[in-house]
Design a protein around this motif. Structure first.
Motif, PDB file in Angstrom:
ATOM      1  N   PHE A  58       0.654  -1.099  -0.406  1.00  0.00           N
ATOM      2  CA  PHE A  58       0.103  -0.157   0.087  1.00  0.00           C
ATOM      3  C   PHE A  58       0.640   1.331   0.215  1.00  0.00           C
ATOM      4  O   PHE A  58       0.362   2.407  -0.277  1.00  0.00           O
ATOM      5  CB  PHE A  58      -1.040  -0.003   1.304  1.00  0.00           C
ATOM      6  N   LEU A  59       2.099   1.064   0.317  1.00  0.00           N
ATOM      7  CA  LEU A  59       2.949   2.320   0.544  1.00  0.00           C
ATOM      8  C   LEU A  59       3.111   3.103  -0.697  1.00  0.00           C
ATOM      9  O   LEU A  59       3.406   4.279  -0.938  1.00  0.00           O
ATOM     10  CB  LEU A  59       4.487   1.881   0.983  1.00  0.00           C
ATOM     11  N   ASP A  60       2.921   2.362  -2.055  1.00  0.00           N
ATOM     12  CA  ASP A  60       3.088   2.959  -3.265  1.00  0.00           C
ATOM     13  C   ASP A  60       1.757   3.486  -3.956  1.00  0.00           C
ATOM     14  O   ASP A  60       1.993   4.090  -4.897  1.00  0.00           O
ATOM     15  CB  ASP A  60       3.595   1.783  -4.247  1.00  0.00           C
ATOM     16  N   ARG A  61       0.574   3.221  -3.132  1.00  0.00           N
ATOM     17  CA  ARG A  61      -0.651   3.669  -3.650  1.00  0.00           C
ATOM     18  C   ARG A  61      -0.838   5.090  -3.143  1.00  0.00           C
ATOM     19  O   ARG A  61      -0.095   5.796  -2.375  1.00  0.00           O
ATOM     20  CB  ARG A  61      -1.711   2.921  -3.131  1.00  0.00           C
ATOM     21  N   GLU A  62      -1.699   5.703  -4.074  1.00  0.00           N
ATOM     22  CA  GLU A  62      -1.942   7.436  -3.664  1.00  0.00           C
ATOM     23  C   GLU A  62      -2.421   7.399  -2.496  1.00  0.00           C
ATOM     24  O   GLU A  62      -3.489   6.985  -2.022  1.00  0.00           O
ATOM     25  CB  GLU A  62      -2.847   7.599  -5.151  1.00  0.00           C
ATOM     26  N   ALA A  63      -1.926   8.536  -1.747  1.00  0.00           N
ATOM     27  CA  ALA A  63      -2.271   8.671  -0.314  1.00  0.00           C
ATOM     28  C   ALA A  63      -3.537   9.558  -0.296  1.00  0.00           C
ATOM     29  O   ALA A  63      -4.634   9.290   0.330  1.00  0.00           O
ATOM     30  CB  ALA A  63      -1.354   9.481   0.199  1.00  0.00           C
ATOM     31  N   SER A  64      -3.643  10.430  -1.301  1.00  0.00           N
ATOM     32  CA  SER A  64      -5.027  11.250  -1.577  1.00  0.00           C
ATOM     33  C   SER A  64      -5.632  11.687  -0.125  1.00  0.00           C
ATOM     34  O   SER A  64      -6.726  11.810   0.179  1.00  0.00           O
ATOM     35  CB  SER A  64      -6.280  10.238  -2.153  1.00  0.00           C
TER      36      SER A  64
ATOM     37  N   GLY B  99       3.644   6.269   1.081  1.00  0.00           N
ATOM     38  CA  GLY B  99       5.128   6.124   1.495  1.00  0.00           C
ATOM     39  C   GLY B  99       5.777   7.569   1.836  1.00  0.00           C
ATOM     40  O   GLY B  99       6.301   7.786   2.622  1.00  0.00           O
ATOM     41  N   ARG B 100       5.529   8.399   0.741  1.00  0.00           N
ATOM     42  CA  ARG B 100       5.935   9.677   0.757  1.00  0.00           C
ATOM     43  C   ARG B 100       5.370  10.415   1.873  1.00  0.00           C
ATOM     44  O   ARG B 100       5.897  11.150   2.745  1.00  0.00           O
ATOM     45  CB  ARG B 100       5.804  10.546  -0.454  1.00  0.00           C
ATOM     46  N   ALA B 101       4.001  10.302   2.137  1.00  0.00           N
ATOM     47  CA  ALA B 101       3.400  10.602   3.218  1.00  0.00           C
ATOM     48  C   ALA B 101       3.924  10.584   4.435  1.00  0.00           C
ATOM     49  O   ALA B 101       4.082  11.185   5.195  1.00  0.00           O
ATOM     50  CB  ALA B 101       1.826  10.389   3.002  1.00  0.00           C
ATOM     51  N   PHE B 102       4.296   9.178   4.542  1.00  0.00           N
ATOM     52  CA  PHE B 102       4.751   8.660   6.035  1.00  0.00           C
ATOM     53  C   PHE B 102       6.314   9.369   6.446  1.00  0.00           C
ATOM     54  O   PHE B 102       6.549   9.778   7.258  1.00  0.00           O
ATOM     55  CB  PHE B 102       4.958   7.435   5.886  1.00  0.00           C
ATOM     56  N   LEU B 103       7.152   9.565   5.013  1.00  0.00           N
ATOM     57  CA  LEU B 103       8.301  10.230   5.011  1.00  0.00           C
ATOM     58  C   LEU B 103       8.005  11.437   5.592  1.00  0.00           C
ATOM     59  O   LEU B 103       8.844  12.172   6.220  1.00  0.00           O
ATOM     60  CB  LEU B 103       8.907  10.122   3.733  1.00  0.00           C
ATOM     61  N   VAL B 104       6.930  12.337   5.129  1.00  0.00           N
ATOM     62  CA  VAL B 104       6.762  13.685   5.574  1.00  0.00           C
ATOM     63  C   VAL B 104       6.495  13.531   7.195  1.00  0.00           C
ATOM     64  O   VAL B 104       7.114  14.619   7.815  1.00  0.00           O
ATOM     65  CB  VAL B 104       5.378  14.285   4.680  1.00  0.00           C
TER      66      VAL B 104
END
Lengths: 367, 399
Positions: free
Chosen positions: B65-71, B88-93
């Motif tokens: 799921f980390l690759d899916r769009e966070a939206s 994944g990027r949201a989590f990094l934020v």
């Protein structure tokens, strides 16, 4: 020669003015160096600026009980009507109004139990029985359903009884577990030691919130289908897991302070592990660990406020819910001050008690 | 259980198979196998149930799921983020936001805590009393309550965006936070960073050279002044050489909020002030006990040797106090970092709050909680390793 000797009594004289009295005190404690004098003046000025408006808000301009919120808003000053209007909700949450004497007695029982446990004269085995009886009474009062009391499901519990119950029940269950964990951590058996260390470090390394999340979203997955714990019990389990790890560290400190000779003496007497621990090591180690244990209690008591995050209404939760009432929006100072004082009284008296105990116990160790 | 085994176990008969619980080795193995067995059984029970439940509710597993769009949008972020980006990027934020509040919080709490700890020992009665009042009040009130208070203070007392306060030109204060202008992007900032890096390397070499020279000739070198002028001078030269740009990115009211400049959001302000005020009270106690642990005779001895007071503090008192201070200080840094997870309650997008949104959207509770726990364990371990290294460096070397 004798002329120089003064016979008879010398009349009492006041000590020089620069060593006693308010002026000397001021000079010694507030104006002893030029920079202290400067700081004193600066701080006195700041206090002079800050305290009158604060007192004015708190007392002089405060609206008395019964002033409606609209008037409070216009007048400025603290609105103590908030506290009187919302007192029962903040203290007892959504517990049925007519039954609120039950949580009130619960509070009294728990405080009485804790106060009794603070007195060292009562540190006898029967204290455990008193606790079991007290907690049973608390359970009966809160749930009801027996003795003619109406049944109140625990989703309606809230406020101070919930805060007290979460911490007191959590601590009393976590305590024996933490003793075992501490012993496990000091054990000679590598597998047991590794398990204990892993558990303690894992729990202490993560924030309590993540444990609460685990309790609220993962516990239902862990259990066989059909078995379900309610939210309160899940939070309670998370707290027990958390408290056990922290208390285990406090007790480990006590265990480490026991001289090796005590272990050797136990061995020399031919005691087995549990006898040695139960009769010789633990009684001494626990006595040493009491002050750090009380400190763990304090931080644990404060941390129960986190249950608001998984939707339980403890004291902080009910205060926040009371603030979300549109009529009472914006009176956050009164709300937080009120429950802040409650939390403070509990924590401060515990910390004073821990300091007193530390002094008393040290006196016991002196020869 | 132990007493049972003791009563029933008898020493093994000579010649028989030595498999008795009274034999310490056998008993040790027996207990360990028993405990490990119980742990494995409980673990298996939980995992079995979990897998069972997951397949029944057809919840996906794994970190795909980390690759899916966070939206979902995130209020503030140190890197570019858009709702179309991945979980994944949201989590990094979230991780970066947690690190931001923790690092700034640790620095400020150390400064404030040290000041208050020293103030509690002041000979000035007023200062000492004020400092102990601060410690006694702040320590005994739940941090979450303090956070709520600070957050309410900003969001309820500040004017709405339209009536933002404007104390200095370009600076705006409103419910949305404090907006301040920053210098516009310019290539010279990169050059200055490069110059600063060179200056840092230069200082390291200079210190080494100065120490060697002092050992060789006994001549001290004014290392403090030299380092400072190097650290300020080189970037300054780069700035002037780059044309000394003065353009500012000033915040402007656009629609419902300010655009441009740098913003200090109410959420960040509340979590930062809350954590700093709370942790500083504990650090103050750590500092106070550290200072009290150094015998006054050490100071007197240093004075008798004719060492001036600044050097006494730096070379005699502090090294000894730090030995007492560093281990409990480490715990306070860890606590501050862990308490930053309270940000969730006031809406600052730290890693817990973002992971919480993620697990609510995807239903992947186990992965979400595992990521929170894993990240905190890594951070805790990092702080512990660093502080232990530092502690070892300053620890008393005994023969």
């Amino acid at each position: 020669m004798t002329d120089n000797v003064h016979t008879g009594s010398i009349p009492d004289e006041r000590p020089p003015a620069n060593t006693v009295g308010p002026v000397a005190w001021l000079r010694n404690n507030l104006f002893n160096t030029w920079y202290n004098a400067l700081l004193t003046i600066l701080i006195a000025w700041l206090l002079f600026k800050a305290i009158p408006p604060l007192l004015d808000w708190l007392i002089f301009s405060a609206n008395s009980f019964g002033t409606p919120p609209q008037v409070c808003r216009q007048e400025g000053g603290a609105c103590w009507t908030f506290v009187s209007e919302k007192l029962r909700f903040v203290m007892f949450g959504t517990f049925p109004y007519d039954e609120q004497w039950r949580p009130l007695i619960t509070i009294v029982i728990i405080i009485a139990l804790v106060l009794a446990s603070c007195d060292r004269r009562f540190w006898k085995p029967w204290l455990a029985l008193v606790w079991i009886a007290g907690l049973t009474a608390v359970g009966v009062l809160m749930w009801g359903g027996v003795l003619g009391l109406t049944y109140v499901e625990n989703t309606l519990w809230g406020g101070l009884p919930l805060t007290l119950m979460l911490s007191v029940v959590g601590l009393s269950v976590a305590f024996p577990a933490s003793v075992l964990l501490a012993l496990g951590r000091r054990s000679q058996l590598p597998a047991i030691r590794v398990i204990s260390v892993t558990y303690i470090e894992l729990i202490r390394g993560v924030p309590l919130i993540s444990l609460l999340f685990m309790a609220s979203v993962m516990f239902p997955l862990f259990l066989p289908t059909g078995v379900n714990f309610d939210k309160l019990l899940r939070a309670q389990i998370a707290f027990i897991m958390f408290a056990a790890a922290y208390m285990a560290e406090a007790i480990r400190g006590g265990l480490q302070a026991i001289p090796k000779g005590q272990y050797e003496a136990a061995d020399a007497l031919g005691l087995n592990y549990w006898q040695a621990m139960g009769k010789i090591i633990l009684p001494q180690a626990l006595a040493i660990s009491i002050p750090p244990l009380v400190n763990t209690f304090i931080s644990f008591f404060k941390d129960t406020s986190l249950v608001i995050i998984i939707g339980l209404y403890d004291l902080l939760g009910t205060a926040k819910a009371a603030l979300s009432d549109p009529a009472w929006r914006g009176f956050y100072r009164e709300a937080y001050l009120f429950i802040g004082v409650i939390y403070w009284v509990f924590c401060y008296s515990m910390s004073k008690y821990s300091q007193k105990l530390e002094r008393d116990l040290r006196r016991g160790h002196r020869r | 259980m132990a007493s049972e085994t003791r009563d029933t176990a008898r020493p093994s008969a000579p010649g028989g198979v030595s498999f008795s619980l009274s034999d310490p080795t056998v008993r040790a193995v027996f207990y360990q196998v028993l405990v490990v067995g119980i742990v494995i059984a409980v673990g298996w029970f939980l995992i079995h149930n979990t897998l069972d439940n997951l397949s029944k509710r057809s919840i996906a597993t794994g970190f795909g799921f980390l690759d899916r769009e966070a939206s979902f949008g995130i209020g503030e972020s140190l890197i570019d983020y858009h709702p179309r980006d991945s979980y994944g990027r949201a989590f990094l934020v979230g991780v970066l936001n947690t690190l931001k509040v923790s690092i700034i919080g640790v620095v400020l709490a150390t400064v404030l805590g040290t000041l208050i700890g020293v103030a509690r020992l002041s000979s000035n009665w007023l200062i000492a009393k004020l400092a102990s009042t601060y410690v006694e009040i702040v320590r005994n009130i739940p941090p979450l309550l303090q956070l709520f208070f600070w957050y309410a203070l900003v969001s309820e007392s500040m004017p709405p965006v339209r009536q933002a306060l404007n104390p200095i030109p370009g600076v705006f204060l409103s419910q949305r936070g404090l907006f301040v202008p920053v210098p516009s992007a310019d290539p010279v900032w990169g050059t200055m960073g490069f110059a600063l890096a060179i200056a840092v390397i230069g200082v390291i070499f200079l210190r080494r050279w100065a120490k060697a020279r002092q050992e060789r000739t006994g001549q001290p070198f004014p290392i403090g002044t030299a380092s400072l002028s190097l650290l300020i001078g080189l970037p300054l030269i780069a700035y002037i050489a780059g044309g000394a740009p003065t353009a500012l990115d000033v915040p402007k009211l656009q629609g419902f909020n300010f655009v441009g400049g740098v913003v200090l959001t109410p959420e960040f302000f509340a979590i930062l002030v809350g954590l700093v005020v709370y942790t500083a009270a504990f650090i103050a106690e750590v500092v106070r006990s550290g200072i009290l642990a150094v015998n006054w005779g050490q100071t007197e001895a240093a004075r008798a040797l004719g060492i001036d007071s600044g050097k006494t503090l730096r070379l005699v008192v502090l090294p000894q106090a730090l030995r007492v201070i560093v281990p409990p200080l480490t715990s306070q840094y860890l606590n501050l970092t862990k308490n930053s997870s309270l940000a969730l309650a006031i809406g600052y997008p730290d890693l817990v709050s973002i992971a919480n949104t993620t697990l609510n959207q995807t239903g992947q509770a186990i992965e979400g909680v595992a990521m929170i726990m894993g990240t905190y364990l890594v951070i805790s371990l990092g702080i512990s390793i660093f502080m232990n290294w530092y502690n070892k460096r300053i620890a008393l070397v005994e023969r």
